[in-house]
Enzyme design. Structure first.
Site, PDB file in Angstrom:
ATOM      1  N   HIS A  62       0.848  -1.191   0.000  1.00  0.00           N
ATOM      2  CA  HIS A  62       0.000   0.000   0.000  1.00  0.00           C
ATOM      3  C   HIS A  62       0.881   1.237   0.000  1.00  0.00           C
ATOM      4  CE1 HIS A  62       0.875  -0.663   4.249  1.00  0.00           C
ATOM      5  NE2 HIS A  62       0.372   0.521   4.564  1.00  0.00           N
ATOM      6  N   HIS A  64       1.223   3.874   2.020  1.00  0.00           N
ATOM      7  CA  HIS A  64       1.703   4.589   3.191  1.00  0.00           C
ATOM      8  C   HIS A  64       3.229   4.606   3.138  1.00  0.00           C
ATOM      9  CE1 HIS A  64      -2.156   4.203   5.826  1.00  0.00           C
ATOM     10  NE2 HIS A  64      -2.129   5.321   5.123  1.00  0.00           N
ATOM     11  N   ASP A  66       5.828   4.277   5.025  1.00  0.00           N
ATOM     12  CA  ASP A  66       6.736   3.286   5.608  1.00  0.00           C
ATOM     13  C   ASP A  66       6.765   1.992   4.803  1.00  0.00           C
ATOM     14  OD1 ASP A  66       4.064   3.145   6.562  1.00  0.00           O
ATOM     15  OD2 ASP A  66       4.658   1.812   8.197  1.00  0.00           O
ATOM     16  N   HIS A  67       6.005   1.933   3.724  1.00  0.00           N
ATOM     17  CA  HIS A  67       6.013   0.753   2.859  1.00  0.00           C
ATOM     18  C   HIS A  67       6.475   1.066   1.436  1.00  0.00           C
ATOM     19  CE1 HIS A  67       3.874  -1.854   5.803  1.00  0.00           C
ATOM     20  NE2 HIS A  67       3.515  -0.671   6.242  1.00  0.00           N
ATOM     21  N   HIS A 142      -7.193  -2.076   5.584  1.00  0.00           N
ATOM     22  CA  HIS A 142      -6.417  -1.030   6.234  1.00  0.00           C
ATOM     23  C   HIS A 142      -7.127   0.301   5.998  1.00  0.00           C
ATOM     24  CE1 HIS A 142      -3.031   0.666   8.195  1.00  0.00           C
ATOM     25  NE2 HIS A 142      -2.413   1.142   7.124  1.00  0.00           N
ATOM     26  N   ASP A 213      -0.256  -4.302   6.573  1.00  0.00           N
ATOM     27  CA  ASP A 213      -1.136  -3.604   7.496  1.00  0.00           C
ATOM     28  C   ASP A 213      -2.603  -3.965   7.277  1.00  0.00           C
ATOM     29  OD1 ASP A 213       1.356  -2.514   7.641  1.00  0.00           O
ATOM     30  OD2 ASP A 213       0.681  -0.441   7.794  1.00  0.00           O
ATOM     31  N   HIS A 271       5.882  -5.177  12.250  1.00  0.00           N
ATOM     32  CA  HIS A 271       5.242  -3.864  12.180  1.00  0.00           C
ATOM     33  C   HIS A 271       4.841  -3.380  13.574  1.00  0.00           C
ATOM     34  CE1 HIS A 271       2.495  -0.651  10.746  1.00  0.00           C
ATOM     35  NE2 HIS A 271       3.274  -0.667   9.670  1.00  0.00           N
TER      36      HIS A 271
END
Length: 305
Positions: A62, A64, A66-67, A142, A213, A271
Site C-alpha cells: 500500500h 503509506h 513506511d512501505h 487497512h 497492514d 510492524h
C-alpha cells in the site's frame, strides 16, 4: 533448491537505530522478489548482500510511506548501476502517478522500462505466473487500499530413479520428461509400468504469505491456508485492540488467531508500534494461541520449507 526470506525491515512508521520500516527479500525457485520498500531498504539490501540486478519484480502492499518511500531511491539507484532490463512493480492504483511525479519533479531519468501493474480489486487474483512460481493478492483491510501477497511454488517434477529405469531397455531418454511429469510408461505392446516404480517424490512445494497492514480479517484464511510461513503484522498487544481497530491494524493475539485458523507452519510477527521497547511481549501474547510464533530479526534469513 530452498526458498529463503530475508527480513530487511520490520518496524512500523518511524525507523529506529536498530530497525527499518517494512521490506523483505524473497528467493524462490531462483526468482528474486522484493516485498515492500520502506525508507532505507537499499541500505539494508547492501548489508544483506542482495544483488540489485537480480530483482525484476517488486510488490508494494500500500502507499503509506513506511512501505513505499524507499522505492523512488531504489529505482534511481538501479539506473546509476546501469540497469537495462525491465522492472515490474505491483501495487495499488496510484503508484505509477506517485513515481512519475517524483521523477518528473526531480528530473530523474530512469534509463530502463518500468512496468506498473496497478491493483484495485477487492478479490484475490493471480498477478504473476511463470513455470515455477505463482503470486496472488491477499486483500486486506487497512485505512487505505492494501494487499498482502501469497507466493507459491508450483508442483515440482518427480525425480528419475535411474537404477530402476535401467532395468527397462524400452525406456529411452525421450521418455524421461513424461516420467518427471508423473506419467506411467506404456510400452509398444501396451504394457504399463507405473510411474512410482520409476521415479521418486519431489521435494514438497512451499508457500509464503505476506500480510501487511490490516485489521483482523478472517476471510483471508482460505487464501493463506497451509502456508509454510506467514508474516502478519501485529502492531499492538491485545489490550490496545480498540486502537488497533481505529488505526487499521492487528494485535499479536489476532495475528496468532489467523495463523492458527489457517493452519500455517510458522508465524512471523512484525510492524510493531514504537511504544514497545521489549518485543518479547509480542511473542508471549501470540504463543498463547499459536506456539510457533516468532519475532523477526533484521537481516535474518529464514528458510521456508
Amino acid at each position: 533448491m530452498s526458498t529463503y526470506l530475508t527480513i530487511l525491515g520490520f518496524n512500523s512508521a518511524i525507523p529506529t537505530i536498530n530497525s527499518s520500516p517494512t521490506s523483505q527479500f524473497l528467493e524462490m525457485e531462483e526468482r528474486h522478489f522484493l516485498i515492500d520498500c520502506g525508507e532505507g531498504t537499499q541500505v539494508q539490501m547492501r548489508k544483506a548482500k542482495v544483488r540489485f540486478s537480480k530483482i525484476n519484480h517488486i510488490f508494494i502492499s500500500h502507499l503509506h510511506g513506511d512501505h513505499c518511500f524507499g522505492l523512488p531511491g531504489l529505482v534511481a539507484s538501479f539506473r546509476l548501476l546501469g540497469r537495462k532490463t525491465p522492472l515490474n512493480i505491483y501495487g495499488p492504483k496510484g503508484i505509477k502517478k506517485m513515481m512519475d511525479t517524483i521523477f518528473e519533479i526531480t528530473e530523474t531519468y530512469k534509463g530502463f522500462e518500468v512496468i506498473y501493474h496497478e491493483l484495485e480489486g477487492k478479490e484475490s487474483i493471480k498477478i504473476y505466473e511463470d513455470k515455477r512460481v505463482e503470486v496472488y493478492t491477499i486483500p486486506l483491510n487497512h485505512r487505505i487500499y492494501c494487499n498482502g501477497y501469497l507466493f507459491k511454488e508450483k508442483p515440482k517434477e518427480r525425480h528419475l530413479n535411474m537404477k530402476e529405469i535401467s532395468k527397462y531397455k524400452e525406456i529411452e531418454i525421450c521418455d524421461f520428461q513424461n516420467l518427471r511429469l508423473g506419467k506411467d510408461f506404456v510400452s509398444e505392446d501396451g504394457a504399463v509400468i507405473k510411474n512410482e516404480l520409476l521415479t521418486t517424490d519431489p521435494k514438497p512445494s512451499v508457500s509464503y504469505a505476506f500480510c501487511s497492514d490490516t485489521k483482523y480479517k478472517e476471510d483471508i484464511i482460505p487464501i493463506i491456508e497451509n502456508a509454510d510461513v506467514l508474516y502478519h503484522e501485529s502492531t499492538f498487544l491485545h489490550n490496545l485492540k480498540e486502537m488497533a481497530d481505529y488505526t487499521g491494524h492487528s494485535t499479536a493475539l489476532e495475528a496468532a488467531t489467523i495463523a492458527k485458523k489457517a493452519q500455517v507452519g510458522k508465524l512471523i510477527l512484525g510492524h510493531f508500534s514504537n511504544r514497545y521497547s521489549d518485543l518479547s511481549v509480542m511473542t508471549d501474547e501470540a504463543r498463547q494461541i499459536f506456539p510457533n510464533s516468532f519475532l523477526p530479526k533484521a537481516l535474518e534469513q529464514v528458510k521456508i520449507g
